[in-house]
Motif scaffolding. Structure first.
Motif, PDB file in Angstrom:
ATOM      1  N   VAL A  10       0.833  -1.206   0.000  1.00 13.44           N
ATOM      2  CA  VAL A  10       0.000   0.000   0.000  1.00 13.44           C
ATOM      3  C   VAL A  10       0.866   1.253   0.000  1.00 13.44           C
ATOM      4  N   TYR A  13       2.341   1.905  -3.410  1.00  8.02           N
ATOM      5  CA  TYR A  13       1.435   2.563  -4.351  1.00  8.02           C
ATOM      6  C   TYR A  13       1.314   4.041  -4.037  1.00  8.02           C
ATOM      7  N   LEU A 120     -13.766   4.109   4.580  1.00  9.81           N
ATOM      8  CA  LEU A 120     -12.497   3.427   4.349  1.00  9.81           C
ATOM      9  C   LEU A 120     -12.294   3.084   2.884  1.00  9.81           C
ATOM     10  N   ILE A 121     -13.371   2.637   2.237  1.00 12.09           N
ATOM     11  CA  ILE A 121     -13.244   2.195   0.856  1.00 12.09           C
ATOM     12  C   ILE A 121     -13.017   3.355  -0.104  1.00 12.09           C
ATOM     13  N   SER A 124      -9.687   4.396  -1.810  1.00 13.42           N
ATOM     14  CA  SER A 124      -8.888   3.483  -2.628  1.00 13.42           C
ATOM     15  C   SER A 124      -9.510   3.225  -3.992  1.00 13.42           C
TER      16      SER A 124
ATOM     17  N   GLU B 117      -5.580  -1.678  -8.406  1.00 18.59           N
ATOM     18  CA  GLU B 117      -6.908  -1.376  -7.867  1.00 18.59           C
ATOM     19  C   GLU B 117      -7.283  -2.384  -6.783  1.00 18.59           C
ATOM     20  N   GLU B 119      -5.309  -4.375  -5.068  1.00 19.32           N
ATOM     21  CA  GLU B 119      -4.393  -4.292  -3.930  1.00 19.32           C
ATOM     22  C   GLU B 119      -4.765  -3.161  -2.979  1.00 19.32           C
ATOM     23  N   LEU B 120      -5.254  -2.072  -3.542  1.00 19.58           N
ATOM     24  CA  LEU B 120      -5.592  -0.938  -2.684  1.00 19.58           C
ATOM     25  C   LEU B 120      -6.921  -1.144  -1.979  1.00 19.58           C
ATOM     26  N   ILE B 121      -7.882  -1.694  -2.718  1.00 18.11           N
ATOM     27  CA  ILE B 121      -9.224  -1.827  -2.145  1.00 18.11           C
ATOM     28  C   ILE B 121      -9.281  -2.915  -1.076  1.00 18.11           C
ATOM     29  N   HIS B 123      -7.718  -3.996   1.374  1.00 22.07           N
ATOM     30  CA  HIS B 123      -7.440  -3.749   2.795  1.00 22.07           C
ATOM     31  C   HIS B 123      -8.579  -3.041   3.517  1.00 22.07           C
ATOM     32  N   SER B 124      -9.461  -2.421   2.765  1.00 26.98           N
ATOM     33  CA  SER B 124     -10.491  -1.615   3.431  1.00 26.98           C
ATOM     34  C   SER B 124     -11.856  -2.303   3.468  1.00 26.98           C
TER      35      SER B 124
END
Lengths: 163, 163
Positions: A10, A13, A120-121, A124, B117, B119-121, B123-124
């Motif tokens: 993370v 990125y 949170l979402i 991203s 995309e 990878e970022l999403i 986690h949340s």
DNA sequence: CAAAAAATTTAGCCGCCGCTAAATTTATGA
DNA sequence: TCATAAATTTAGCGGCGGCTAAATTTTTTG
């Protein structure tokens, strides 16, 4: 293997995209909240902001200074916080993005912790993904029978009770 | 107003949930990658890990030490990295979650930057949201005509060309 | 209008997770 | 085997975004 199909953390990125991504997630949280209050009261104060975001005033000051330096806020020490035109535009986008995500979550059946999930979402999601999720929302909106069918599929037995 | 309908910043949510959320996003990235390599080679080395995640070896060492202290890795200085049972279980979950998000993105039409995309999403997303997105994927899978209809809705004119 | 209260800012600390540079350990090959 | 190369670790720094404590400014009020 292009930059696109390599893995990063993370943080990786974040570092990669810091040229084109103007704001950090934290800054986005503040700007979005300032925009909400602009719509309601027309201005914002440090104390109000820190209460709304559940941070200490000193944290709010720090972020407001950053957003101000970026030209998104009209603000002077000890003063009232307004949005510049650029800030309004960005804030409007953030609120829209928030609403797209929230509506999507509601559609797929999220009821618990809806706000925190959304918060949170939203950071991203790229513009492209946001646009596509928005299309899905619109699809469900114009095809209510399909949304209904999904809900039956998701929770057989609770056919009509939820929503 | 309960804790649930109050706003927080991303950092605020992090601090709130650090009791129940075992790993940070960064740690999740490392564990997921170690799990991928476990499946492929059965073990992991610091250098391999740092190459795969595009970080320096010193960064990988630091994270591996943290994951090890949490009982997720079987590892000693200068040695080979293995997953403990707990680590395997968590890693499997992370990979599943990754795949659920990726499939969803593909379904709604994301092709560019699919990996980043995802990878970022990932986690949340809460377990609950993950489960619901998974249901949506299954719904599309068992109702291909509906997915097809959505694609037409999304991109009128490109009826059949994609996928 | 001066003193007290409230609001805001500054300074400095902390954990996260990158990094570099230097130290240390392990592996290799002449 | 022993010198060199490769892998790994340690130490210490930097930005982010929290925090507390103390300083400063603005507002209220007697």
């Amino acid at each position: 293997m292009s930059r696109n199909d390599r893995f990063y953390t993370v943080r990786g990125y974040q570092l990669l995209n810091q040229e084109d991504k103007l704001l950090t997630s934290g800054m986005e949280d503040y700007l979005e909240m300032i925009y909400r209050n602009m719509e309601k009261e027309g201005y914002m104060r440090i104390n109000t902001l820190s209460n709304l975001l559940n941070v200490k005033p000193s944290s709010a000051t720090k972020m407001v200074q950053k957003l101000s330096a970026l030209g998104l806020l009209d603000y002077r020490k000890y003063g009232i916080i307004f949005l510049t035109e650029a800030g309004k535009k960005y804030g409007r986008f953030l609120l829209e993005r928030h609403n797209v995500i929230e509506k999507f979550l509601v559609n797929i059946g999220i009821t618990e912790n809806l706000l925190s999930e959304t918060e949170l979402i939203e950071h991203s999601i790229s513009k492209n993904t946001m646009a596509n999720i928005d299309m899905l929302n619109r699809f469900f909106e114009t095809h209510p029978a399909i949304l209904d069918e999904f809900r039956k599929f998701r929770e057989p037995g609770f056919e009509k009770t939820d929503e």
